[in-house]
Write an enzyme that holds these catalytic residues in place. Sequence first.
Site, PDB file in Angstrom:
ATOM      1  N   SER A   1       0.829  -1.198   0.000  1.00 52.53           N
ATOM      2  CA  SER A   1       0.000   0.000   0.000  1.00 52.53           C
ATOM      3  C   SER A   1       0.869   1.256   0.000  1.00 52.53           C
ATOM      4  O   SER A   1       1.614   1.490  -0.956  1.00 52.53           O
ATOM      5  CB  SER A   1      -0.950  -0.054   1.198  1.00 52.53           C
ATOM      6  OG  SER A   1      -1.962   0.923   1.091  1.00 52.53           O
TER       7      SER A   1
ATOM      8  N   ASP B   1     -10.426  -4.123  -4.212  1.00 51.34           N
ATOM      9  CA  ASP B   1      -9.589  -3.089  -3.597  1.00 51.34           C
ATOM     10  C   ASP B   1      -9.703  -1.807  -4.406  1.00 51.34           C
ATOM     11  O   ASP B   1      -9.493  -1.822  -5.624  1.00 51.34           O
ATOM     12  CB  ASP B   1      -8.132  -3.577  -3.576  1.00 51.34           C
ATOM     13  CG  ASP B   1      -7.167  -2.612  -2.916  1.00 51.34           C
ATOM     14  OD1 ASP B   1      -7.580  -1.510  -2.496  1.00 51.34           O
ATOM     15  OD2 ASP B   1      -5.976  -2.950  -2.821  1.00 51.34           O
TER      16      ASP B   1
ATOM     17  N   HIS C   1      -7.788  -5.494   0.065  1.00 51.55           N
ATOM     18  CA  HIS C   1      -6.612  -4.737   0.472  1.00 51.55           C
ATOM     19  C   HIS C   1      -6.153  -5.213   1.850  1.00 51.55           C
ATOM     20  O   HIS C   1      -6.960  -5.458   2.738  1.00 51.55           O
ATOM     21  CB  HIS C   1      -6.982  -3.251   0.543  1.00 51.55           C
ATOM     22  CG  HIS C   1      -5.820  -2.344   0.728  1.00 51.55           C
ATOM     23  ND1 HIS C   1      -5.081  -1.861  -0.327  1.00 51.55           N
ATOM     24  CD2 HIS C   1      -5.258  -1.812   1.846  1.00 51.55           C
ATOM     25  CE1 HIS C   1      -4.124  -1.083   0.124  1.00 51.55           C
ATOM     26  NE2 HIS C   1      -4.202  -1.029   1.441  1.00 51.55           N
TER      27      HIS C   1
END
Length: 349
Positions: free
Chosen positions: A194, A284, A314
């Site tokens: 991320s 996601d 995610h």
Amino acid sequence: MASLIEMVPPSVAGRMLRSVFALPEPVKRLIAGAPVYRDGQRLALDTQLLLLMMRLEGERRLAGGTVEDAREGLSRTKVLLPGVPARPVATRKVDAGGVPARLYTPKGLAEGSPLLVFYHGGGWVVGDIETHDTVCRYLAVHAEVRVLSIEYRLAPEHPYPAAPDDALAAYAYAVEHAGELGADPSAIAVGGDSAGGNLAAVVGLLAERTPDFALLFYPATDFTVRRRSRELFEEGFYLTDADMVWFADHYVPEERRAEVKASPMLADDLSGFPPTYLATAGFDPLRDEGEEFAKRLDKAGVRVAVRRQEDLIHGFANTWSLGGRFREALSEAAGALRTGLYAGPRDRD
């Protein structure tokens, strides 16, 4: 008012969670409800069950509210989802050029192993070495590498570009001091999830010495465009569109979001980027920008393997201790990292 599960100590709640995941598949389906489909994808049963258990935690969100509340919420997951590989891993603190870091070394790993410089996720605002401790241990053991996990400065106390500056400084330290870390200076990768994937991508583009490999989990790559996946999965799948807005507003001012240190997708030339394994999650909001970054790498002539884990959400790397699809996905990434570093070219002077 706190929900019932929030009043349970995290260690107890964690045991309850793992006991639910150990139930037979038909029982888990009864608990989770009807299958969830979106964009031609079917959400994995274990993912659906995890989202249900998250909802039982009440209205706690990944972001929103105060920074302190958001950080406390992510820290709780460290206790809810403990997990260490069977093989012991030694750790020690490292001052990585003024940036705090932790070195992970699996038992029995020979000197001169490859090294992964890892940047944790959390929207540049939350998360730390502790929240991603189990991910680093898993990658160290299953990729047969040392891992240097970086404690870069967080916003809003240290806004952009503090995080990418720390990421670059720590990577430069790892290159210069690879021998002291027990690592092979010709086999150094960068990686992260991320926001950490964003920082790893920035290092892959801007570091003076290009990394030998990049391992990117659902990276944020472009602050300037809202892609289709942000609309498709804006709510209900852990990371939300509102979370992304909250993180961005705390991290980087709007007038600087097109800079390469913030949005590596916007670099004019990606041809010097290292060979890459890039994993996205099907459900996601960040899915499409990660996959578009992979396409741009491929077009620039970079060797890239992009893998959509289409039934996951995610953050799946942090949930590997629940087993099933979560562990399969992280195991695949560890295998790609090991192959990329052990079988990759060694043409450094």
